[in-house]
Motif scaffolding. Structure first.
Motif, PDB file in Angstrom:
ATOM      1  N   SER A 237       0.828  -1.208   0.000  1.00 23.59           N
ATOM      2  CA  SER A 237       0.000   0.000   0.000  1.00 23.59           C
ATOM      3  C   SER A 237       0.858   1.253   0.000  1.00 23.59           C
ATOM      4  CB  SER A 237      -1.013   0.020   1.141  1.00 23.59           C
ATOM      5  OG  SER A 237      -0.427  -0.298   2.355  1.00 23.59           O
ATOM      6  N   ARG A 238       2.012   1.180   0.628  1.00 19.26           N
ATOM      7  CA  ARG A 238       2.909   2.327   0.575  1.00 19.26           C
ATOM      8  C   ARG A 238       3.382   2.573  -0.855  1.00 19.26           C
ATOM      9  NH1 ARG A 238       6.117   5.250   4.248  1.00 19.26           N
ATOM     10  NH2 ARG A 238       7.772   6.363   3.147  1.00 19.26           N
ATOM     11  N   LYS A 241       0.675   4.201  -2.901  1.00 20.46           N
ATOM     12  CA  LYS A 241       0.520   5.625  -2.605  1.00 20.46           C
ATOM     13  C   LYS A 241       1.667   6.440  -3.178  1.00 20.46           C
ATOM     14  CE  LYS A 241      -2.066   4.738   1.596  1.00 20.46           C
ATOM     15  NZ  LYS A 241      -1.876   4.335   2.981  1.00 20.46           N
ATOM     16  N   GLU A 242       2.883   5.889  -3.094  1.00 19.51           N
ATOM     17  CA  GLU A 242       4.043   6.633  -3.591  1.00 19.51           C
ATOM     18  C   GLU A 242       4.021   6.755  -5.102  1.00 19.51           C
ATOM     19  OE1 GLU A 242       7.403   4.599  -2.011  1.00 19.51           O
ATOM     20  OE2 GLU A 242       7.561   5.911  -0.267  1.00 19.51           O
ATOM     21  N   GLU A 244       1.457   6.527  -6.906  1.00 12.15           N
ATOM     22  CA  GLU A 244       0.164   7.054  -7.334  1.00 12.15           C
ATOM     23  C   GLU A 244      -0.380   6.254  -8.496  1.00 12.15           C
ATOM     24  OE1 GLU A 244       0.626  11.289  -7.937  1.00 12.15           O
ATOM     25  OE2 GLU A 244       1.621  11.451  -5.993  1.00 12.15           O
ATOM     26  N   HIS A 247      -5.603   1.757  -9.619  1.00  6.42           N
ATOM     27  CA  HIS A 247      -5.865   0.539  -8.882  1.00  6.42           C
ATOM     28  C   HIS A 247      -6.059  -0.667  -9.776  1.00  6.42           C
ATOM     29  CE1 HIS A 247      -7.224   3.281  -5.339  1.00  6.42           C
ATOM     30  NE2 HIS A 247      -5.929   3.329  -5.573  1.00  6.42           N
ATOM     31  N   HIS A 276      -7.842   2.770   3.503  1.00  8.86           N
ATOM     32  CA  HIS A 276      -6.974   3.936   3.631  1.00  8.86           C
ATOM     33  C   HIS A 276      -6.395   4.420   2.316  1.00  8.86           C
ATOM     34  CE1 HIS A 276      -6.764   2.890   8.014  1.00  8.86           C
ATOM     35  NE2 HIS A 276      -6.887   4.185   8.068  1.00  8.86           N
ATOM     36  N   LEU A 277      -6.612   3.682   1.220  1.00  6.97           N
ATOM     37  CA  LEU A 277      -6.066   4.124  -0.058  1.00  6.97           C
ATOM     38  C   LEU A 277      -6.852   5.325  -0.567  1.00  6.97           C
ATOM     39  CD1 LEU A 277      -5.446   0.788  -1.972  1.00  6.97           C
ATOM     40  CD2 LEU A 277      -3.712   2.373  -1.172  1.00  6.97           C
ATOM     41  N   PRO A 278      -6.142   6.348  -1.015  1.00  3.24           N
ATOM     42  CA  PRO A 278      -6.862   7.506  -1.544  1.00  3.24           C
ATOM     43  C   PRO A 278      -7.523   7.167  -2.878  1.00  3.24           C
ATOM     44  CG  PRO A 278      -4.491   7.762  -1.827  1.00  3.24           C
ATOM     45  CD  PRO A 278      -4.688   6.495  -1.072  1.00  3.24           C
ATOM     46  N   CYS A 280     -10.273   5.666  -3.800  1.00  2.00           N
ATOM     47  CA  CYS A 280     -10.831   4.341  -4.053  1.00  2.00           C
ATOM     48  C   CYS A 280     -12.266   4.483  -4.539  1.00  2.00           C
ATOM     49  CB  CYS A 280     -10.828   3.520  -2.757  1.00  2.00           C
ATOM     50  SG  CYS A 280      -9.668   2.165  -2.796  1.00  2.00           S
TER      51      CYS A 280
ATOM     52  N   ALA B   3      -5.334  10.175   4.854  1.00  2.00           N
ATOM     53  CA  ALA B   3      -4.776   8.820   4.775  1.00  2.00           C
ATOM     54  C   ALA B   3      -3.304   8.883   5.137  1.00  2.00           C
ATOM     55  CB  ALA B   3      -4.958   8.276   3.361  1.00  2.00           C
ATOM     56  N   ILE B   5       0.480   7.517   5.373  1.00  2.00           N
ATOM     57  CA  ILE B   5       1.395   6.561   4.749  1.00  2.00           C
ATOM     58  C   ILE B   5       2.158   5.885   5.877  1.00  2.00           C
ATOM     59  CG2 ILE B   5       3.274   6.266   3.138  1.00  2.00           C
ATOM     60  CD1 ILE B   5       2.424   8.600   1.604  1.00  2.00           C
TER      61      ILE B   5
END
Lengths: 313, 182
Positions: A237-238, A241-242, A244, A247, A276-278, A280, B3, B5
Protein backbone atom coordinates in the motif's frame (compact mmCIF):
# COMPACT_ATOMS: atom_id res chain seq x y z
CA UNK A 1 20.85 -11.88 58.25
CA UNK A 2 19.27 -11.32 54.87
CA UNK A 3 20.23 -14.87 53.91
CA UNK A 4 18.37 -16.34 56.83
CA UNK A 5 15.28 -14.34 56.02
CA UNK A 6 15.31 -15.57 52.45
CA UNK A 7 15.75 -19.16 53.44
CA UNK A 8 12.80 -18.95 55.73
CA UNK A 9 10.70 -17.54 52.94
CA UNK A 10 11.62 -20.34 50.59
CA UNK A 11 11.14 -23.06 53.13
CA UNK A 12 7.90 -21.84 54.65
CA UNK A 13 6.23 -22.02 51.25
CA UNK A 14 3.48 -19.83 52.62
CA UNK A 15 3.73 -17.76 49.46
CA UNK A 16 5.15 -14.56 50.84
CA UNK A 17 6.39 -12.16 48.24
CA UNK A 18 10.11 -12.84 47.73
CA UNK A 19 10.54 -9.35 46.37
CA UNK A 20 8.84 -7.37 49.06
CA UNK A 21 11.08 -4.89 50.88
CA UNK A 22 13.94 -5.58 48.51
CA UNK A 23 16.78 -3.25 49.17
CA UNK A 24 19.24 -2.52 46.40
CA UNK A 25 22.35 -2.27 48.55
CA UNK A 26 21.52 -5.52 50.33
CA UNK A 27 21.00 -7.35 47.05
CA UNK A 28 24.25 -6.01 45.61
CA UNK A 29 26.00 -7.13 48.76
CA UNK A 30 24.56 -10.60 48.24
CA UNK A 31 25.85 -10.56 44.69
CA UNK A 32 29.36 -10.87 46.05
CA UNK A 33 28.84 -14.62 46.30
CA UNK A 34 29.09 -14.70 42.51
CA UNK A 35 32.84 -14.55 43.07
CA UNK A 36 32.87 -17.66 45.24
CA UNK A 37 33.71 -21.10 43.93
CA UNK A 38 32.10 -23.49 43.50
CA UNK A 39 29.18 -21.55 42.10
CA UNK A 40 25.82 -22.36 43.67
CA UNK A 41 23.53 -22.02 40.64
CA UNK A 42 20.20 -21.81 42.45
CA UNK A 43 21.38 -19.24 44.94
CA UNK A 44 23.03 -17.14 42.25
CA UNK A 45 19.96 -17.40 40.06
CA UNK A 46 17.79 -16.10 42.85
CA UNK A 47 20.05 -13.09 43.43
CA UNK A 48 20.31 -12.33 39.73
CA UNK A 49 16.52 -12.44 39.51
CA UNK A 50 16.30 -9.94 42.34
CA UNK A 51 18.73 -7.60 40.58
CA UNK A 52 16.71 -7.77 37.38
CA UNK A 53 13.52 -7.25 39.34
CA UNK A 54 14.93 -4.09 40.91
CA UNK A 55 16.05 -2.78 37.53
CA UNK A 56 12.63 -3.58 36.17
CA UNK A 57 10.94 -1.62 38.94
CA UNK A 58 12.90 1.43 37.84
CA UNK A 59 15.45 1.36 40.61
CA UNK A 60 18.42 3.54 39.73
CA UNK A 61 21.87 1.96 39.66
CA UNK A 62 24.94 4.19 39.72
CA UNK A 63 27.72 3.45 37.25
CA UNK A 64 30.15 2.10 39.85
CA UNK A 65 27.74 -0.28 41.51
CA UNK A 66 26.34 -1.40 38.14
CA UNK A 67 29.83 -2.10 36.83
CA UNK A 68 30.74 -4.02 39.98
CA UNK A 69 27.61 -6.13 39.75
CA UNK A 70 28.20 -6.70 36.05
CA UNK A 71 31.73 -7.90 36.58
CA UNK A 72 30.62 -10.20 39.37
CA UNK A 73 27.95 -11.63 37.06
CA UNK A 74 30.57 -12.50 34.43
CA UNK A 75 32.02 -15.06 36.85
CA UNK A 76 28.78 -16.98 36.51
CA UNK A 77 29.72 -17.97 32.97
CA UNK A 78 31.82 -20.66 34.57
CA UNK A 79 28.68 -22.53 35.50
CA UNK A 80 26.95 -24.81 33.03
CA UNK A 81 23.55 -24.22 34.52
CA UNK A 82 21.36 -23.32 31.56
CA UNK A 83 18.90 -21.09 33.33
CA UNK A 84 21.71 -19.21 35.03
CA UNK A 85 23.45 -18.67 31.70
CA UNK A 86 20.26 -17.39 30.11
CA UNK A 87 19.75 -14.98 32.98
CA UNK A 88 23.31 -13.76 32.50
CA UNK A 89 22.46 -12.89 28.90
CA UNK A 90 19.44 -10.96 30.13
CA UNK A 91 21.53 -9.14 32.71
CA UNK A 92 24.01 -8.18 30.01
CA UNK A 93 21.19 -6.70 27.96
CA UNK A 94 19.64 -4.86 30.88
CA UNK A 95 22.93 -3.42 32.11
CA UNK A 96 24.43 -2.67 28.70
CA UNK A 97 23.79 1.03 29.06
CA UNK A 98 24.51 1.50 32.76
CA UNK A 99 27.67 -0.51 33.28
CA UNK A 100 31.09 0.27 31.91
CA UNK A 101 33.29 -2.08 29.89
CA UNK A 102 30.47 -4.44 28.99
CA UNK A 103 32.43 -5.61 25.98
CA UNK A 104 34.48 -7.93 28.16
CA UNK A 105 31.77 -10.55 27.67
CA UNK A 106 32.17 -10.45 23.89
CA UNK A 107 34.34 -13.54 23.63
CA UNK A 108 32.08 -15.58 25.94
CA UNK A 109 29.04 -14.59 23.92
CA UNK A 110 30.75 -15.28 20.59
CA UNK A 111 31.69 -18.71 21.91
CA UNK A 112 28.10 -19.43 22.94
CA UNK A 113 26.61 -18.19 19.70
CA UNK A 114 28.75 -20.59 17.69
CA UNK A 115 28.67 -23.44 20.19
CA UNK A 116 26.77 -26.69 20.26
CA UNK A 117 24.03 -25.72 22.69
CA UNK A 118 21.22 -24.51 20.47
CA UNK A 119 19.35 -23.17 23.45
CA UNK A 120 22.15 -20.62 24.00
CA UNK A 121 22.78 -19.54 20.45
CA UNK A 122 19.77 -17.31 19.79
CA UNK A 123 19.87 -15.48 23.12
CA UNK A 124 23.69 -15.12 22.94
CA UNK A 125 23.40 -13.47 19.53
CA UNK A 126 20.82 -11.02 20.79
CA UNK A 127 22.86 -10.16 23.87
CA UNK A 128 26.01 -9.74 21.79
CA UNK A 129 24.35 -7.35 19.39
CA UNK A 130 23.16 -5.26 22.29
CA UNK A 131 26.76 -4.48 23.26
CA UNK A 132 28.36 -4.41 19.82
CA UNK A 133 29.58 -1.28 18.10
CA UNK A 134 30.48 -0.78 14.45
CA UNK A 135 34.04 -2.07 14.72
CA UNK A 136 33.09 -5.17 16.64
CA UNK A 137 30.30 -5.89 14.23
CA UNK A 138 32.80 -6.34 11.43
CA UNK A 139 34.71 -8.76 13.61
CA UNK A 140 31.66 -10.99 14.10
CA UNK A 141 30.28 -10.46 10.61
CA UNK A 142 31.13 -13.98 9.51
CA UNK A 143 29.24 -15.49 12.46
CA UNK A 144 26.22 -13.26 11.88
CA UNK A 145 25.95 -14.29 8.24
CA UNK A 146 26.15 -17.95 9.20
CA UNK A 147 23.56 -17.48 11.90
CA UNK A 148 21.09 -15.78 9.54
CA UNK A 149 20.96 -18.85 7.31
CA UNK A 150 21.13 -21.35 10.16
CA UNK A 151 18.63 -24.20 10.04
CA UNK A 152 17.61 -23.68 13.64
CA UNK A 153 14.80 -21.14 13.42
CA UNK A 154 15.48 -19.46 16.76
CA UNK A 155 19.07 -18.80 15.70
CA UNK A 156 18.04 -17.42 12.33
CA UNK A 157 15.33 -15.22 13.83
CA UNK A 158 17.67 -13.90 16.51
CA UNK A 159 20.30 -13.05 13.93
CA UNK A 160 17.81 -11.37 11.61
CA UNK A 161 16.18 -9.27 14.32
CA UNK A 162 19.59 -8.31 15.65
CA UNK A 163 20.67 -7.34 12.13
CA UNK A 164 17.70 -5.00 12.03
CA UNK A 165 18.76 -3.33 15.27
CA UNK A 166 22.35 -3.14 14.02
CA UNK A 167 21.30 -1.11 10.99
CA UNK A 168 21.04 1.89 13.27
CA UNK A 169 24.67 1.49 14.25
CA UNK A 170 26.32 0.18 11.12
CA UNK A 171 24.02 0.18 8.13
CA UNK A 172 26.83 -0.39 5.64
CA UNK A 173 27.95 -3.60 7.29
CA UNK A 174 24.45 -5.04 7.53
CA UNK A 175 23.79 -4.16 3.92
CA UNK A 176 26.38 -6.74 2.96
CA UNK A 177 24.16 -9.47 4.44
CA UNK A 178 21.34 -9.02 1.98
CA UNK A 179 21.97 -12.35 0.26
CA UNK A 180 21.79 -14.23 3.52
CA UNK A 181 18.55 -12.46 4.40
CA UNK A 182 17.21 -13.38 0.96
CA UNK A 183 18.01 -17.03 1.58
CA UNK A 184 16.42 -16.92 5.01
CA UNK A 185 13.22 -15.58 3.45
CA UNK A 186 12.60 -18.94 1.83
CA UNK A 187 12.43 -20.61 5.24
CA UNK A 188 9.34 -22.58 6.17
CA UNK A 189 9.23 -21.04 9.60
CA UNK A 190 6.63 -18.28 9.82
CA UNK A 191 8.68 -16.05 12.09
CA UNK A 192 11.90 -16.39 10.09
CA UNK A 193 9.97 -15.43 6.94
CA UNK A 194 8.61 -12.36 8.69
CA UNK A 195 12.01 -11.30 10.03
CA UNK A 196 13.81 -11.88 6.75
CA UNK A 197 11.20 -9.88 4.86
CA UNK A 198 11.51 -7.07 7.37
CA UNK A 199 15.28 -6.94 7.07
CA UNK A 200 15.12 -7.01 3.28
CA UNK A 201 12.60 -4.19 3.21
CA UNK A 202 14.59 -2.02 5.60
CA UNK A 203 17.69 -2.56 3.46
CA UNK A 204 15.95 -1.73 0.21
CA UNK A 205 13.38 0.85 1.16
CA UNK A 206 15.15 3.83 -0.31
CA UNK A 207 15.11 2.17 -3.72
CA UNK A 208 11.52 2.03 -4.94
CA UNK A 209 12.32 -0.23 -7.86
CA UNK A 210 14.08 -2.73 -5.62
CA UNK A 211 11.08 -2.76 -3.29
CA UNK A 212 8.77 -3.26 -6.22
CA UNK A 213 10.79 -6.22 -7.46
CA UNK A 214 10.91 -7.73 -4.01
CA UNK A 215 7.17 -7.38 -3.60
CA UNK A 216 6.61 -8.96 -6.97
CA UNK A 217 8.78 -11.91 -6.10
CA UNK A 218 7.12 -12.60 -2.77
CA UNK A 219 3.57 -12.19 -3.97
CA UNK A 220 4.29 -14.73 -6.69
CA UNK A 221 6.12 -17.27 -4.55
CA UNK A 222 3.56 -17.03 -1.77
CA UNK A 223 4.46 -16.99 1.89
CA UNK A 224 3.02 -18.92 4.77
CA UNK A 225 3.55 -16.42 7.52
CA UNK A 226 0.58 -14.27 8.46
CA UNK A 227 2.99 -11.76 9.95
CA UNK A 228 4.92 -11.59 6.68
CA UNK A 229 1.68 -11.07 4.78
CA UNK A 230 0.73 -8.12 6.98
CA UNK A 231 4.14 -6.61 6.34
CA UNK A 232 3.78 -7.20 2.59
CA UNK A 233 0.39 -5.52 2.56
CA UNK A 234 1.85 -2.44 4.21
CA UNK A 235 4.75 -2.39 1.76
CA UNK A 236 2.29 -2.79 -1.11
CA UNK A 237 0.00 0.00 0.00
CA UNK A 238 2.91 2.33 0.57
CA UNK A 239 4.13 1.56 -2.92
CA UNK A 240 0.69 2.29 -4.35
CA UNK A 241 0.52 5.62 -2.61
CA UNK A 242 4.04 6.63 -3.59
CA UNK A 243 3.65 5.64 -7.20
CA UNK A 244 0.16 7.05 -7.33
CA UNK A 245 -0.67 4.06 -9.43
CA UNK A 246 -4.12 3.36 -10.59
CA UNK A 247 -5.87 0.54 -8.88
CA UNK A 248 -5.65 -1.72 -11.89
CA UNK A 249 -2.12 -2.66 -10.92
CA UNK A 250 -1.13 -6.16 -9.75
CA UNK A 251 -0.09 -4.55 -6.47
CA UNK A 252 -3.67 -3.62 -5.72
CA UNK A 253 -4.80 -7.07 -6.83
CA UNK A 254 -2.44 -8.59 -4.33
CA UNK A 255 -3.89 -6.57 -1.46
CA UNK A 256 -7.39 -7.44 -2.59
CA UNK A 257 -6.53 -11.13 -2.75
CA UNK A 258 -5.46 -10.99 0.87
CA UNK A 259 -9.09 -10.42 1.81
CA UNK A 260 -9.44 -14.13 1.17
CA UNK A 261 -6.48 -15.22 3.28
CA UNK A 262 -7.18 -17.79 5.96
CA UNK A 263 -5.77 -15.65 8.76
CA UNK A 264 -8.00 -12.96 10.25
CA UNK A 265 -4.95 -10.82 10.93
CA UNK A 266 -4.18 -10.70 7.21
CA UNK A 267 -7.78 -10.14 6.12
CA UNK A 268 -8.07 -7.27 8.53
CA UNK A 269 -4.76 -5.74 7.41
CA UNK A 270 -5.87 -5.92 3.78
CA UNK A 271 -9.28 -4.40 4.47
CA UNK A 272 -7.69 -1.65 6.48
CA UNK A 273 -5.16 -0.94 3.73
CA UNK A 274 -7.85 -0.68 1.06
CA UNK A 275 -9.98 1.67 3.17
CA UNK A 276 -6.97 3.94 3.63
CA UNK A 277 -6.07 4.12 -0.06
CA UNK A 278 -6.86 7.51 -1.54
CA UNK A 279 -9.23 7.71 -4.50
CA UNK A 280 -10.83 4.34 -4.05
CA UNK A 281 -13.99 3.77 -6.01
CA UNK A 282 -17.03 2.38 -4.28
CA UNK A 283 -16.60 -0.85 -6.23
CA UNK A 284 -13.04 -1.26 -4.97
CA UNK A 285 -14.04 -0.51 -1.41
CA UNK A 286 -16.99 -2.87 -1.37
CA UNK A 287 -15.27 -6.19 -0.59
CA UNK A 288 -13.19 -4.55 2.14
CA UNK A 289 -16.24 -2.98 3.72
CA UNK A 290 -18.24 -6.19 3.68
CA UNK A 291 -15.42 -8.10 5.34
CA UNK A 292 -15.22 -5.46 8.06
CA UNK A 293 -18.96 -5.57 8.55
CA UNK A 294 -18.69 -9.30 9.10
CA UNK A 295 -16.04 -8.68 11.72
CA UNK A 296 -18.35 -6.30 13.53
CA UNK A 297 -20.48 -9.21 14.58
CA UNK A 298 -17.56 -11.40 15.60
CA UNK A 299 -17.53 -12.88 19.11
CA UNK A 300 -14.02 -11.57 19.58
CA UNK A 301 -14.00 -8.06 21.05
CA UNK A 302 -10.66 -7.14 19.49
CA UNK A 303 -11.98 -7.96 16.03
CA UNK A 304 -15.18 -5.96 16.56
CA UNK A 305 -13.25 -3.01 17.91
CA UNK A 306 -10.73 -3.04 15.06
CA UNK A 307 -13.44 -3.34 12.43
CA UNK A 308 -15.58 -0.57 13.86
CA UNK A 309 -12.61 1.75 14.18
CA UNK A 310 -11.56 1.17 10.61
CA UNK A 311 -15.08 1.53 9.21
CA UNK A 312 -15.38 4.88 10.90
CA UNK A 313 -12.63 6.25 8.70
CA UNK B 1 -9.04 12.13 8.17
CA UNK B 2 -5.97 12.16 6.00
CA UNK B 3 -4.78 8.82 4.78
CA UNK B 4 -1.53 8.08 6.48
CA UNK B 5 1.39 6.56 4.75
CA UNK B 6 2.29 4.00 7.36
CA UNK B 7 5.93 3.19 7.31
CA UNK B 8 6.10 -0.63 7.11
CA UNK B 9 8.22 -1.80 9.97
CA UNK B 10 9.01 -4.80 12.10
CA UNK B 11 8.90 -2.56 15.16
CA UNK B 12 5.34 -3.12 16.35
CA UNK B 13 5.35 -3.41 20.14
CA UNK B 14 5.87 -0.37 22.31
CA UNK B 15 5.53 -2.00 25.69
CA UNK B 16 4.53 -5.09 27.65
CA UNK B 17 3.17 -4.60 31.16
CA UNK B 18 1.96 -6.79 33.99
CA UNK B 19 0.18 -5.04 36.85
CA UNK B 20 -1.31 -6.38 40.04
CA UNK B 21 -4.72 -5.84 41.59
CA UNK B 22 -3.71 -2.42 42.89
CA UNK B 23 -2.36 -1.28 39.55
CA UNK B 24 1.21 -1.60 40.78
CA UNK B 25 3.93 -2.73 38.42
CA UNK B 26 5.00 -6.34 38.60
CA UNK B 27 6.75 -6.27 35.27
CA UNK B 28 7.29 -3.63 32.60
CA UNK B 29 9.28 -3.54 29.40
CA UNK B 30 9.21 -0.40 27.30
CA UNK B 31 10.73 -0.75 23.84
CA UNK B 32 10.81 2.87 22.80
CA UNK B 33 10.88 6.38 24.18
CA UNK B 34 7.16 6.99 24.34
CA UNK B 35 7.51 7.27 28.12
CA UNK B 36 11.19 7.96 28.71
CA UNK B 37 11.25 8.34 32.49
CA UNK B 38 10.18 5.93 35.20
CA UNK B 39 7.87 8.61 36.53
CA UNK B 40 6.06 8.94 33.20
CA UNK B 41 5.89 5.20 32.84
CA UNK B 42 4.29 4.70 36.22
CA UNK B 43 1.82 7.49 35.52
CA UNK B 44 0.87 5.76 32.28
CA UNK B 45 0.47 2.45 34.09
CA UNK B 46 -1.79 3.99 36.70
CA UNK B 47 -3.88 5.58 33.98
CA UNK B 48 -4.41 2.47 31.89
CA UNK B 49 -5.11 0.43 34.98
CA UNK B 50 -7.81 2.84 36.10
CA UNK B 51 -9.40 2.79 32.68
CA UNK B 52 -9.29 -0.97 32.13
CA UNK B 53 -9.50 -2.99 35.32
CA UNK B 54 -13.21 -2.67 35.70
CA UNK B 55 -14.13 -3.41 32.11
CA UNK B 56 -14.32 -6.72 30.35
CA UNK B 57 -13.32 -5.74 26.87
CA UNK B 58 -9.87 -6.69 25.72
CA UNK B 59 -8.90 -3.59 23.83
CA UNK B 60 -8.88 0.18 24.14
CA UNK B 61 -7.40 3.35 22.74
CA UNK B 62 -5.71 5.27 25.54
CA UNK B 63 -3.34 8.23 25.41
CA UNK B 64 -3.25 7.82 21.65
CA UNK B 65 -2.06 4.22 21.88
CA UNK B 66 -3.67 0.86 21.24
CA UNK B 67 -3.83 -1.16 24.42
CA UNK B 68 -4.79 -4.84 24.33
CA UNK B 69 -5.23 -6.51 27.68
CA UNK B 70 -6.23 -9.60 29.58
CA UNK B 71 -6.69 -10.30 33.25
CA UNK B 72 -6.37 -13.45 35.33
CA UNK B 73 -7.30 -13.70 38.99
CA UNK B 74 -5.14 -10.89 40.41
CA UNK B 75 -2.99 -10.02 37.38
CA UNK B 76 -3.46 -7.65 34.45
CA UNK B 77 -1.50 -8.16 31.22
CA UNK B 78 -1.05 -5.40 28.65
CA UNK B 79 0.54 -5.14 25.23
CA UNK B 80 0.86 -1.61 23.86
CA UNK B 81 1.27 -0.47 20.27
CA UNK B 82 0.74 2.66 18.25
CA UNK B 83 -2.79 3.54 17.19
CA UNK B 84 -1.89 2.52 13.62
CA UNK B 85 -0.84 -0.96 14.63
CA UNK B 86 -2.71 -4.07 13.57
CA UNK B 87 -4.73 -4.81 16.70
CA UNK B 88 -4.84 -8.53 15.94
CA UNK B 89 -1.08 -8.64 15.79
CA UNK B 90 -0.87 -7.12 19.25
CA UNK B 91 -3.43 -9.64 20.47
CA UNK B 92 -1.22 -12.42 19.10
CA UNK B 93 1.62 -11.17 21.31
CA UNK B 94 -0.67 -10.95 24.34
CA UNK B 95 -2.01 -14.44 23.78
CA UNK B 96 1.46 -15.85 23.29
CA UNK B 97 2.63 -14.31 26.56
CA UNK B 98 -0.44 -15.42 28.46
CA UNK B 99 -0.47 -18.97 27.09
CA UNK B 100 3.26 -19.42 27.68
CA UNK B 101 2.94 -18.29 31.28
CA UNK B 102 -0.13 -20.42 31.74
CA UNK B 103 1.86 -23.49 30.80
CA UNK B 104 4.87 -22.50 32.85
CA UNK B 105 2.77 -21.77 35.92
CA UNK B 106 0.61 -24.84 35.39
CA UNK B 107 -2.50 -22.74 34.78
CA UNK B 108 -1.94 -20.83 38.02
CA UNK B 109 -1.72 -17.44 36.41
CA UNK B 110 -1.81 -15.40 39.58
CA UNK B 111 0.48 -13.04 41.41
CA UNK B 112 2.00 -15.40 43.92
CA UNK B 113 2.90 -18.05 41.36
CA UNK B 114 4.30 -15.39 39.05
CA UNK B 115 6.51 -13.91 41.76
CA UNK B 116 7.88 -17.35 42.49
CA UNK B 117 8.80 -17.73 38.82
CA UNK B 118 10.10 -14.31 37.89
CA UNK B 119 13.06 -15.72 36.00
CA UNK B 120 10.66 -17.70 33.86
CA UNK B 121 8.70 -14.54 33.14
CA UNK B 122 11.82 -12.55 32.25
CA UNK B 123 13.02 -15.28 29.92
CA UNK B 124 9.59 -15.78 28.33
CA UNK B 125 9.16 -12.10 27.47
CA UNK B 126 12.70 -12.08 26.11
CA UNK B 127 11.72 -14.88 23.72
CA UNK B 128 8.51 -13.20 22.58
CA UNK B 129 9.57 -9.63 21.82
CA UNK B 130 13.06 -8.31 21.15
CA UNK B 131 13.57 -4.56 21.06
CA UNK B 132 9.97 -4.03 19.96
CA UNK B 133 10.02 -6.71 17.25
CA UNK B 134 7.81 -9.77 17.63
CA UNK B 135 10.27 -12.63 17.90
CA UNK B 136 7.97 -15.60 18.44
CA UNK B 137 4.20 -16.07 18.43
CA UNK B 138 3.88 -19.77 19.28
CA UNK B 139 3.63 -20.37 23.05
CA UNK B 140 4.89 -23.95 22.63
CA UNK B 141 8.10 -22.63 21.15
CA UNK B 142 8.47 -20.07 23.91
CA UNK B 143 7.98 -22.64 26.66
CA UNK B 144 10.43 -24.96 24.94
CA UNK B 145 13.11 -22.29 24.64
CA UNK B 146 12.68 -21.10 28.20
CA UNK B 147 12.79 -24.71 29.45
CA UNK B 148 13.99 -24.05 32.96
CA UNK B 149 16.52 -26.77 33.38
CA UNK B 150 19.64 -26.79 35.42
CA UNK B 151 22.77 -28.80 34.90
CA UNK B 152 22.63 -32.56 34.81
CA UNK B 153 20.67 -32.97 38.02
CA UNK B 154 19.52 -36.40 39.15
CA UNK B 155 15.79 -36.95 38.73
CA UNK B 156 15.18 -37.06 42.46
CA UNK B 157 16.61 -33.60 42.98
CA UNK B 158 14.65 -31.87 40.27
CA UNK B 159 11.60 -29.94 41.30
CA UNK B 160 8.24 -31.38 40.41
CA UNK B 161 7.55 -28.54 38.03
CA UNK B 162 10.73 -29.17 36.07
CA UNK B 163 9.90 -32.81 35.51
CA UNK B 164 6.28 -31.96 34.79
CA UNK B 165 7.22 -29.33 32.21
CA UNK B 166 9.56 -31.77 30.61
CA UNK B 167 7.01 -34.53 30.36
CA UNK B 168 4.50 -32.16 28.79
CA UNK B 169 6.83 -30.77 26.19
CA UNK B 170 9.67 -33.11 25.46
CA UNK B 171 12.15 -31.22 23.32
CA UNK B 172 12.84 -32.88 20.04
CA UNK B 173 16.58 -32.52 20.29
CA UNK B 174 19.29 -34.26 22.17
CA UNK B 175 18.51 -32.33 25.37
CA UNK B 176 15.75 -34.81 26.07
CA UNK B 177 18.14 -37.64 26.68
CA UNK B 178 20.60 -36.35 29.22
CA UNK B 179 17.95 -35.21 31.61
CA UNK B 180 16.44 -38.60 32.26
CA UNK B 181 18.40 -41.43 33.81
CA UNK B 182 18.63 -44.50 31.64
Amino acid sequence: MIKKFDKKDEESGSGSNPFRHLEKSAVLQEARIFNETPINPRRCLHILTKILYLLNQGEHFGTTEATEAFFAMTRLFQSNDQTLRRMCYLTIKEMATISEDVIIVTSSLTKDMTGKEDVYRGPAIRALCRITDGTMLQAIERYMKQAIVDKVSSVSSSALVSSLHMMKISYDVVKRWVNEAQEAASSDNIMVQYHALGVLYHLKKSDRLAVSKMLNKFTKSGLKSQFAYCMLIRIASRLLKENEEGHESPVFDFIESCLRNKHEMVIYEAASAIIHLPNCTARELAPAVSVLQLFCSSPKPALRYAAVRTLNK
Amino acid sequence: MEALILEPSLYTVKAILILDNDGDRLFAKYYDDTYPSVKEQKAFEKNIFNKTHRTDSEIALLEGLTVVYKSSIDLYFYVIGSSYENELMLMAVLNCLFDSLSQMLRKNVEKRALLENMEGLFLAVDEIVDGGVILESDPQQVVHRVALRGEDVPLTEQTVSQVYLFSLHPPSGLEFFWNFPN
